[in-house]
Design a protein around this motif. Structure first.
Motif, mmCIF file in Angstrom:
data_model
loop_
_atom_site.group_PDB
_atom_site.id
_atom_site.type_symbol
_atom_site.label_atom_id
_atom_site.label_comp_id
_atom_site.label_asym_id
_atom_site.label_seq_id
_atom_site.Cartn_x
_atom_site.Cartn_y
_atom_site.Cartn_z
ATOM 1 N N MET A 1 33.613 47.045 49.633
ATOM 2 C CA MET A 1 33.703 46.321 48.365
ATOM 3 C C MET A 1 33.212 47.222 47.231
ATOM 4 O O MET A 1 32.059 47.644 47.204
ATOM 5 N N SER A 2 34.092 47.557 46.299
ATOM 6 C CA SER A 2 33.726 48.417 45.175
ATOM 7 C C SER A 2 32.789 47.684 44.226
ATOM 8 O O SER A 2 32.876 46.472 44.045
ATOM 9 N N ASP A 3 31.878 48.440 43.603
ATOM 10 C CA ASP A 3 30.986 47.840 42.618
ATOM 11 C C ASP A 3 31.680 47.606 41.288
ATOM 12 O O ASP A 3 31.295 46.738 40.517
ATOM 13 N N THR A 103 27.874 36.072 52.097
ATOM 14 C CA THR A 103 28.284 37.455 51.867
ATOM 15 C C THR A 103 27.243 38.432 52.409
ATOM 16 O O THR A 103 27.574 39.478 52.976
ATOM 17 N N ALA A 219 20.197 43.638 44.059
ATOM 18 C CA ALA A 219 21.516 44.275 44.057
ATOM 19 C C ALA A 219 22.550 43.382 43.385
ATOM 20 O O ALA A 219 23.468 43.870 42.708
ATOM 21 N N LEU A 220 22.423 42.085 43.574
ATOM 22 C CA LEU A 220 23.334 41.137 42.926
ATOM 23 C C LEU A 220 23.244 41.276 41.404
ATOM 24 O O LEU A 220 24.264 41.340 40.708
ATOM 25 N N GLY A 223 24.844 44.503 40.168
ATOM 26 C CA GLY A 223 26.293 44.428 40.048
ATOM 27 C C GLY A 223 26.723 43.730 38.768
ATOM 28 O O GLY A 223 27.673 44.147 38.100
ATOM 29 N N VAL A 267 33.571 39.446 50.008
ATOM 30 C CA VAL A 267 32.796 38.297 49.532
ATOM 31 C C VAL A 267 33.250 37.069 50.316
ATOM 32 O O VAL A 267 34.449 36.843 50.487
ATOM 33 N N GLY A 327 35.564 43.588 42.834
ATOM 34 C CA GLY A 327 34.281 44.108 42.390
ATOM 35 C C GLY A 327 33.148 43.584 43.237
ATOM 36 O O GLY A 327 33.359 42.885 44.236
ATOM 37 N N SER A 328 31.926 43.916 42.854
ATOM 38 C CA SER A 328 30.750 43.405 43.552
ATOM 39 C C SER A 328 30.631 41.909 43.308
ATOM 40 O O SER A 328 31.234 41.370 42.371
#
Length: 543
Positions: A1-3, A103, A219-220, A223, A267, A327-328
């Motif tokens: 999953m890309s940021d 997730t 991290a959430l 993003g 996700v 995205g993230s």
């Protein structure tokens, strides 16, 4: 999953209109004004509400202090041997934490139901290892208040200090904050009051239960912070502007449904979260976008979407997708929040109120006050299924569930939709969800599926306030389990039944056809309903 967040427009039949909407939003500097919490963007009628609902654009910054606070509480709970997290919350209080934890692959027991068997299942877990997170902006949400009462008694009955096992998330100054402080609950987190429930994923409502369960909430937020720079730009490649323009242009040409399928985003369950955001924000004043969460890119409704729907991939573009967003998770939350607020401006509505949500709650409360008058005789009985129909649309002499379903879809216009609403156990009755693809495949109508009563805090707004072209299939059932609600004159089964009848009553008052199938035996009844659905065909629609 890309940021990195991205929006890819795969195809759009309304390119000129998409370009015009993009030019209008960028020319009026709407993205930057939205980021700066300008409440005038949706017109004077919406200004007072918008003025107290726009703090979500900076939550990636303002929610940072929660990371350490949640980590400290989690460590203290673990030191006490408490590592099982149960969340009592509805709508925005449960949908985001469920996506975040799924997730992240960490366990969270979510109670967004009044089904007695499902609540009993949560109670059957090890209470000595359990902390209950009670999430409610006011504390007045009947489902969440019931869960709190039930668990507080269960803790006490097990010899556990209940106050030490209850964590609360609420708005500052709410009745729940005062009551929780007085009760001495373990911890009370207050969220930003200038964020509405469906925009609250990155507030304490989303972060506290997810963080206690073990998700990486720092991290959430990272993003979301990375995405925020792109989303605030007044530029024609702003992903939120592009997404809003595609959806707004499609709506103008009759595509009022948005079909959401995960296509390998990484996700888990994102369409279920987006459902509430889109439906409650846009479904009012007889207009709006109806989100349709489907099983994947090959699912009916997505792979065969007609001119009344826009298929959107959550992840890489696949199959019939017209648009793909990637995205993230933190970035996707913010992308869809921005895009939904922007499309509200395009549609000319206030994306921050929910004028029709309270109607079903009031109807349920009135039925609880007069329980003897809640049930009318069924129109007929077919094996393990009692059939109840609102109004006079069911033809006289109808005697089978299959014929009742045929009569229901016959009430739908060609570009209408079917809403399946299951007031059942999301765990034991999970196979109920097969009805969504079955009916969508056989009727050709966009078909939604919602677990009651959680959808009342989500798509329930659209059902009453959006385009009035839906037909409604309710499923209720007898339960072998009784769960009393301490301090209340009803048990959970009675509450669940009142919620179904109350919403059905409000839908009928809006002139919508409602078919309620009550399963006197849940296993046999569900199998009977599925077989009946397999007899319906597209020829029945609008007949």
């Amino acid at each position: 999953m890309s940021d990195m967040i991205s929006v890819e427009i795969v195809h759009s039949p309304n390119t000129d209109q998409v370009d015009a909407i993009v030019a209008d939003l960028v020319g009026a500097a709407v993205p930057s004004k939205l980021t700066a919490a300008d409440p005038t963007l949706w017109g004077p009628d919406a200004e007072s509400e918008a003025a107290i609902r726009l703090s979500w654009t900076t939550l990636h910054e303002t929610s940072r202090p929660l990371v350490a606070q949640i980590a400290e509480l989690r460590a203290a709970l673990h030191a006490d041997g408490v590592d099982r997290v149960v969340l009592a919350g509805m709508g925005g209080s449960s949908l985001a934490p469920e996506v975040i934890t799924a997730t992240a692959g960490v366990p969270l027991v979510v109670l967004d139901t009044t089904d007695p068997a499902q609540v009993a299942d949560a109670l059957a877990g090890d209470l000595h290892r359990t902390v209950l997170v009670v999430s409610s902006k006011s504390g007045g949400t009947v489902e969440t208040d019931s869960h709190r009462r039930i668990f507080e008694k269960a803790f006490t009955d097990e010899g556990i200090d209940a106050a030490s096992r209850i964590v609360v998330v609420t708005d500052p100054g709410s009745p729940l904050e005062a009551a929780s402080t007085e009760a001495g609950y373990r911890k009370v987190f207050t969220a930003d009051p200038h964020v509405g429930g469906r925009y609250s994923a990155l507030t304490a409502f989303g972060l506290v239960p997810a963080g206690l369960a073990g998700a990486d909430i720092a991290a959430l937020l990272d993003g979301a912070a990375q995405a925020s720079e792109e989303l605030a730009k007044d530029a024609d490649d702003n992903p939120a502007v592009l997404l809003a323009a595609v959806l707004g242009a499609a709506h103008a040409h009759g595509a009022e449904k948005v079909v959401l399928a995960d296509t390998g985003s990484g996700v888990k369950g994102f369409p279920d979260w987006a459902e509430q955001l889109i439906a409650e924000s846009t479904g009012k004043n007889g207009t709006g976008l109806l989100p349709v969460a489907v099983e994947g890119p090959d699912a009916p409704g997505f792979v065969d979407a007609g001119s009344d729907a826009t298929p959107v991939a959550i992840g890489p573009a696949q199959g019939n997708a017209a648009v793909a967003t990637a995205g993230s998770l933190g970035g996707l939350f913010l992308l869809w929040e921005y895009a939904t607020a922007l499309v509200g401006r395009v549609l000319g509505i206030n994306p921050f109120d929910q004028p029709d949500v309270e109607a079903a709650k009031k109807a349920a409360r009135s039925l609880l006050d007069a329980p003897q008058s809640t049930e009318s005789a069924p129109s007929f009985v077919d094996g393990p299924v009692e059939v109840h129909a609102s109004g006079d649309w069911l033809p006289a002499g109808t005697s089978t569930v299959a014929d009742a379903l045929r009569a229901l879809v016959a009430q739908a216009p060609a570009a209408g939709y079917v809403a399946v609403q299951a007031y059942l156990d999301r765990l034991d009755d999970a196979s109920t969800a097969v009805l969504r693809p079955e009916l969508a495949r056989r009727t050709g109508l966009q078909t939604t599926f919602g677990w009651g009563p959680r959808f009342l805090h989500s798509t329930g707004q659209y059902h009453k306030g959006g385009h009035q072209n839906g037909v409604f299939l309710q499923l209720t059932g007898d339960s072998e389990v009784t769960v009393e609600v301490p301090g209340r004159p009803y048990d959970l089964g009675t509450l669940q039944h009142a919620q179904a009848l109350g919403d059905g009553q409000v839908l009928a008052e809006h002139g919508r056809p409602v078919l309620r199938l009550h399963l006197t035996d849940r296993v046999a009844g569900l199998a009977h309903v599925v077989r009946a659905a397999q007899e319906v065909s597209a020829q029945e629609v609008g007949r």
